[in-house]
Design a protein around this motif. Sequence first.
Motif, PDB file in Angstrom:
ATOM      1  N   THR A   8      59.608  20.892 -33.416  1.00 19.81           N
ATOM      2  CA  THR A   8      59.006  20.076 -32.357  1.00 19.81           C
ATOM      3  C   THR A   8      59.184  18.593 -32.641  1.00 19.81           C
ATOM      4  O   THR A   8      59.436  17.791 -31.732  1.00 19.81           O
ATOM      5  CB  THR A   8      57.508  20.414 -32.221  1.00 19.81           C
ATOM      6  N   ARG A   9      59.052  18.213 -33.898  1.00 18.54           N
ATOM      7  CA  ARG A   9      59.214  16.796 -34.271  1.00 18.54           C
ATOM      8  C   ARG A   9      60.656  16.325 -34.064  1.00 18.54           C
ATOM      9  O   ARG A   9      60.899  15.218 -33.586  1.00 18.54           O
ATOM     10  CB  ARG A   9      58.773  16.582 -35.718  1.00 18.54           C
ATOM     11  N   ILE A  10      61.613  17.173 -34.416  1.00  9.84           N
ATOM     12  CA  ILE A  10      63.014  16.807 -34.180  1.00  9.84           C
ATOM     13  C   ILE A  10      63.265  16.675 -32.681  1.00  9.84           C
ATOM     14  O   ILE A  10      63.908  15.723 -32.219  1.00  9.84           O
ATOM     15  CB  ILE A  10      63.961  17.861 -34.796  1.00  9.84           C
ATOM     16  N   LEU A  11      62.742  17.628 -31.906  1.00 11.25           N
ATOM     17  CA  LEU A  11      62.935  17.592 -30.452  1.00 11.25           C
ATOM     18  C   LEU A  11      62.331  16.326 -29.855  1.00 11.25           C
ATOM     19  O   LEU A  11      62.921  15.699 -28.958  1.00 11.25           O
ATOM     20  CB  LEU A  11      62.304  18.832 -29.806  1.00 11.25           C
ATOM     21  N   ALA A  12      61.157  15.934 -30.348  1.00 11.21           N
ATOM     22  CA  ALA A  12      60.504  14.725 -29.830  1.00 11.21           C
ATOM     23  C   ALA A  12      61.399  13.512 -30.030  1.00 11.21           C
ATOM     24  O   ALA A  12      61.506  12.654 -29.140  1.00 11.21           O
ATOM     25  CB  ALA A  12      59.158  14.524 -30.521  1.00 11.21           C
ATOM     26  N   HIS A  13      62.052  13.454 -31.170  1.00 10.72           N
ATOM     27  CA  HIS A  13      62.962  12.316 -31.418  1.00 10.72           C
ATOM     28  C   HIS A  13      64.221  12.430 -30.567  1.00 10.72           C
ATOM     29  O   HIS A  13      64.762  11.404 -30.118  1.00 10.72           O
ATOM     30  CB  HIS A  13      63.309  12.243 -32.905  1.00 10.72           C
ATOM     31  N   LEU A  14      64.700  13.651 -30.343  1.00  8.26           N
ATOM     32  CA  LEU A  14      65.848  13.824 -29.455  1.00  8.26           C
ATOM     33  C   LEU A  14      65.517  13.363 -28.037  1.00  8.26           C
ATOM     34  O   LEU A  14      66.361  12.814 -27.333  1.00  8.26           O
ATOM     35  CB  LEU A  14      66.263  15.300 -29.416  1.00  8.26           C
ATOM     36  N   GLN A  15      64.278  13.588 -27.629  1.00  5.77           N
ATOM     37  CA  GLN A  15      63.856  13.228 -26.278  1.00  5.77           C
ATOM     38  C   GLN A  15      63.327  11.807 -26.198  1.00  5.77           C
ATOM     39  O   GLN A  15      62.956  11.341 -25.118  1.00  5.77           O
ATOM     40  CB  GLN A  15      62.771  14.215 -25.800  1.00  5.77           C
ATOM     41  N   GLY A  16      63.249  11.141 -27.337  1.00  2.92           N
ATOM     42  CA  GLY A  16      62.794   9.752 -27.343  1.00  2.92           C
ATOM     43  C   GLY A  16      61.296   9.596 -27.239  1.00  2.92           C
ATOM     44  O   GLY A  16      60.795   8.537 -26.858  1.00  2.92           O
ATOM     45  N   ASN A  17      60.521  10.667 -27.583  1.00  2.00           N
ATOM     46  CA  ASN A  17      59.062  10.597 -27.525  1.00  2.00           C
ATOM     47  C   ASN A  17      58.476  10.310 -28.893  1.00  2.00           C
ATOM     48  O   ASN A  17      59.130  10.468 -29.918  1.00  2.00           O
ATOM     49  CB  ASN A  17      58.469  11.932 -27.037  1.00  2.00           C
ATOM     50  N   GLU A  18      57.197   9.913 -28.906  1.00  2.00           N
ATOM     51  CA  GLU A  18      56.452   9.917 -30.151  1.00  2.00           C
ATOM     52  C   GLU A  18      56.340  11.367 -30.589  1.00  2.00           C
ATOM     53  O   GLU A  18      56.257  12.279 -29.768  1.00  2.00           O
ATOM     54  CB  GLU A  18      55.045   9.338 -29.949  1.00  2.00           C
ATOM     55  N   ALA A  19      56.318  11.606 -31.881  1.00  2.00           N
ATOM     56  CA  ALA A  19      56.298  12.991 -32.364  1.00  2.00           C
ATOM     57  C   ALA A  19      55.042  13.729 -31.954  1.00  2.00           C
ATOM     58  O   ALA A  19      55.052  14.913 -31.745  1.00  2.00           O
ATOM     59  CB  ALA A  19      56.446  13.026 -33.883  1.00  2.00           C
ATOM     60  N   THR A  20      53.932  13.026 -31.863  1.00  2.00           N
ATOM     61  CA  THR A  20      52.703  13.678 -31.420  1.00  2.00           C
ATOM     62  C   THR A  20      51.940  12.747 -30.504  1.00  2.00           C
ATOM     63  O   THR A  20      52.089  11.531 -30.557  1.00  2.00           O
ATOM     64  CB  THR A  20      51.785  14.030 -32.610  1.00  2.00           C
ATOM     65  N   SER A  21      51.136  13.341 -29.648  1.00  3.78           N
ATOM     66  CA  SER A  21      50.263  12.575 -28.771  1.00  3.78           C
ATOM     67  C   SER A  21      48.961  12.322 -29.509  1.00  3.78           C
ATOM     68  O   SER A  21      48.220  13.252 -29.800  1.00  3.78           O
ATOM     69  CB  SER A  21      50.008  13.372 -27.487  1.00  3.78           C
ATOM     70  N   ARG A  22      48.687  11.076 -29.889  1.00  2.00           N
ATOM     71  CA  ARG A  22      47.527  10.800 -30.714  1.00  2.00           C
ATOM     72  C   ARG A  22      46.942   9.449 -30.337  1.00  2.00           C
ATOM     73  O   ARG A  22      47.622   8.572 -29.816  1.00  2.00           O
ATOM     74  CB  ARG A  22      47.906  10.813 -32.196  1.00  2.00           C
ATOM     75  N   PRO A  23      45.666   9.251 -30.606  1.00  2.00           N
ATOM     76  CA  PRO A  23      45.034   7.968 -30.292  1.00  2.00           C
ATOM     77  C   PRO A  23      45.514   6.867 -31.221  1.00  2.00           C
ATOM     78  O   PRO A  23      46.048   7.121 -32.302  1.00  2.00           O
ATOM     79  CB  PRO A  23      43.546   8.261 -30.499  1.00  2.00           C
ATOM     80  N   ASP A  24      45.331   5.628 -30.794  1.00  2.00           N
ATOM     81  CA  ASP A  24      45.706   4.497 -31.637  1.00  2.00           C
ATOM     82  C   ASP A  24      44.719   4.307 -32.776  1.00  2.00           C
ATOM     83  O   ASP A  24      45.057   3.788 -33.834  1.00  2.00           O
ATOM     84  CB  ASP A  24      45.780   3.209 -30.792  1.00  2.00           C
ATOM     85  N   ASP A  25      43.471   4.700 -32.533  1.00  2.00           N
ATOM     86  CA  ASP A  25      42.451   4.523 -33.557  1.00  2.00           C
ATOM     87  C   ASP A  25      41.596   5.777 -33.611  1.00  2.00           C
ATOM     88  O   ASP A  25      41.439   6.489 -32.617  1.00  2.00           O
ATOM     89  CB  ASP A  25      41.582   3.303 -33.240  1.00  2.00           C
ATOM     90  N   TYR A  26      41.043   6.042 -34.780  1.00  2.00           N
ATOM     91  CA  TYR A  26      40.206   7.215 -34.970  1.00  2.00           C
ATOM     92  C   TYR A  26      38.786   6.788 -35.297  1.00  2.00           C
ATOM     93  O   TYR A  26      38.585   5.835 -36.065  1.00  2.00           O
ATOM     94  CB  TYR A  26      40.753   8.087 -36.113  1.00  2.00           C
ATOM     95  N   PRO A  27      37.775   7.495 -34.746  1.00  2.00           N
ATOM     96  CA  PRO A  27      36.392   7.165 -35.107  1.00  2.00           C
ATOM     97  C   PRO A  27      36.142   7.450 -36.583  1.00  2.00           C
ATOM     98  O   PRO A  27      36.869   8.217 -37.217  1.00  2.00           O
ATOM     99  CB  PRO A  27      35.560   8.072 -34.207  1.00  2.00           C
ATOM    100  N   ASP A  28      35.103   6.848 -37.126  1.00  2.00           N
ATOM    101  CA  ASP A  28      34.804   7.007 -38.550  1.00  2.00           C
ATOM    102  C   ASP A  28      34.421   8.437 -38.918  1.00  2.00           C
ATOM    103  O   ASP A  28      34.492   8.811 -40.089  1.00  2.00           O
ATOM    104  CB  ASP A  28      33.665   6.061 -38.959  1.00  2.00           C
ATOM    105  N   ASN A  29      33.988   9.214 -37.951  1.00  2.00           N
ATOM    106  CA  ASN A  29      33.590  10.604 -38.215  1.00  2.00           C
ATOM    107  C   ASN A  29      34.446  11.562 -37.388  1.00  2.00           C
ATOM    108  O   ASN A  29      33.956  12.398 -36.637  1.00  2.00           O
ATOM    109  CB  ASN A  29      32.103  10.802 -37.896  1.00  2.00           C
ATOM    110  N   THR A  30      35.763  11.457 -37.549  1.00  2.00           N
ATOM    111  CA  THR A  30      36.707  12.242 -36.748  1.00  2.00           C
ATOM    112  C   THR A  30      36.663  13.722 -37.095  1.00  2.00           C
ATOM    113  O   THR A  30      36.721  14.097 -38.268  1.00  2.00           O
ATOM    114  CB  THR A  30      38.144  11.724 -36.962  1.00  2.00           C
ATOM    115  N   ILE A  31      36.569  14.537 -36.064  1.00  2.00           N
ATOM    116  CA  ILE A  31      36.797  15.979 -36.204  1.00  2.00           C
ATOM    117  C   ILE A  31      38.072  16.286 -35.430  1.00  2.00           C
ATOM    118  O   ILE A  31      38.115  16.195 -34.202  1.00  2.00           O
ATOM    119  CB  ILE A  31      35.611  16.799 -35.680  1.00  2.00           C
TER     120      ILE A  31
END
Length: 760
Positions: free
Chosen positions: A311-334
Amino acid sequence: MLDILRRIVQEVSSVTELSEALKVVVARIREAMQTEVCSVYLYEPDDKRYVLMATEGLRQDAVGNVSLAASQGLVGLVGTREEPLNIDNAPEHPRFQYLSETGEDPFMSFLGVPIIHHKRLLGVMVVQQRDSRQFDAGEEAFLVTMSAQLAGVIAHAEATGNILHIPQTASEPKKSTRFTGAPGAPGVGLGTGVVISPAADLSGVVDREPDSVDTELERFDLALEAARDEIRSLGGKLQGELRPEEMALFDVYLNMLDDNALGAEVKAAINKGNWAQGALRQVVMEYVGHFQMMEDAYLRERATDILDLGTRILAHLQGNEATSRPDDYPDNTILVSEELTPAMLGEVPTDKLRAMVSVKGSSNSHVAILARAMGIPTVMGAVDLPYAQLNGKDLIVDGYRGLLFSNPNDELREQYNAIYEEEQALAEDLEGLIHQPAETLDGHRIPLWVNTGLITDALRSRDRGAEGVGLYRTEVPFMMKDRFPSESEQQEIYREQLETFSPDPVTMRTLDIGGDKALTYFPINEANPFLGWRGIRVTLDHPEIFLVQVRAMMKASEGLNNLRIMLPMVSNVSEVDTALHLIYRAHVETLEEGFNVEMPQVGVMIEVPAAVYQISDLAQRVDFLSVGSNDLTQYLLAVDRNNPRVADLYQAFHPGVLQALKRIVDEARAEGKPVSVCGELAGNPMGAVLLMAMGYDCLSMNATNLPKVKSVLRGISREWAENLLNEVITMESGEVIASTLQLMLEKAGFGRIIGPNVGA
């Protein structure tokens, strides 16, 4: 009816509010069944009442205002019996309850079905008609099917707090919802849900003939290198949290991404006329398919690793970020995901990560293994979790019991905060036991060994006080190659394990492949792989594979002589006789090559029910026996313990399992042969107490559980354990046995060790 059902499900799925979903359901069912009334009553477990939450045909002002006690009316009868009720003269039924607020008295025909989700009653769905008639079997089946669909909708609404609950007072606490998965890593975590998901989908890629093979090869090379850089970066973020041995997992990933491994096969597929994305999907999904067919839970979970890399290789082939994730994480992330991977773990700052939840996967997933190493509470296999709706929600993760609570109330939060504080104190107490023996109060000592698969487990096990290895899975080197590893390659890998634990013993299980464990370069297709050509059956049919592996083990043990060889999935004595003949031959050949090695001890795994009844004959042929409690329990109960749908049927303390375990140790001791247990039961403090009482000579377990088991065994006498065994061995229910064990250990002062017992 099927078309109507499909349309209703699609319409309900597109609605975000539960109130709107219920309105759609009652309106469409009333129309489809051509009845005069359709209503939904939701069950309030705290008040033990059914509240009318949606209706077509009764008064709308009754919605939210009319309710029935659990024992009242025909609705209450449907809920109590948990089965449909279909009658043609409702007012004459002794349980009929007249509710003037609804205006329902003219309706004679009544069909009610319970709304149940995973054994939990959520409510009752009702259709009514003025004419006196019984609804036919097709109508009843349609309503039952619709209630099953609605159950999932209601459960999802509970998870996000979007439930139609009518508070009686302004100060009434909010309701919390519980979801069940499998324990991945022990501990509790309280915090805010952060949902993370892949940004590329391999399964949706189509085959396409490339305009230019050279261009596609170049695109793939760039994507492959980008994926390598990403894995190196993510591994670097965990550098300070994991030991070098555990960081080796990321080296394994990089090796998979090597030009001579996954890369070579994709390039070959491109050269055969497929574009880069299609070639990548073709190769990755072939690997994934092979791994997913495997019965061995540890190896089956490697499919997730391969898919994540693809999936990570495909994301780079398609020009996407490898994962959809927030820019910042709360201090108590689950961290919540459909399928967590070790690489995702590296994307969250470790000082902010409190716990993790995965819809797919099991305790054998690499991410669960790393979570245990890092002490991050984790729940795996939460199959019914509406994970996409949990972003930003208050969550509590119970990694001991595999539970997730959304929207926890204040009482639940206080209970788990107290457990968290106890955990911190317990961790400090257990540190002092690392170098102490597992010896009971009356002087009985039992060695505690560990199960290992990767070298990542080895040194951590040493630091936890392990006295040897009860099970080393030799399959991993075979899975990471596109051919059988050579004798010298195997020798190098085995030497590393043997040196790490020297002079303590290392028990190496011979290759367990075949049937559902087909290697990509050794394919086997069978209709029923679970009972097919596998384990010792395959290696005895291919002595050239068996001899190479055994010689590699023996050569690796030169100068150490701490090797023990164990034969898997033995079902009859002839297999042992043949294997021993080959092992003796391999020893002679090794000596002839100039290696000075002693003949290692040889044992068999007892994991097939037939072997339970041949203990005496098997013990006369080998040096030791070892019970694979996971597989033995699974085969005895005919339950796949990694299938969350039937996980509650997998009972380690089932009377039949305990009787088999007692029989094994009694017959082995009668022959004067040592017998151990390698499996989750040995790592469960309650199970360890029973196994010691039965007379097992050694327990082998996950390194994480070792300090807790040692703490319990050092705090009891063997006589106390034997009395407890005598009490529970005659009980008829696995659930009663487990409850009795928990209660007795809590009374003995080990409540903190065996985990929380939160009433929720």
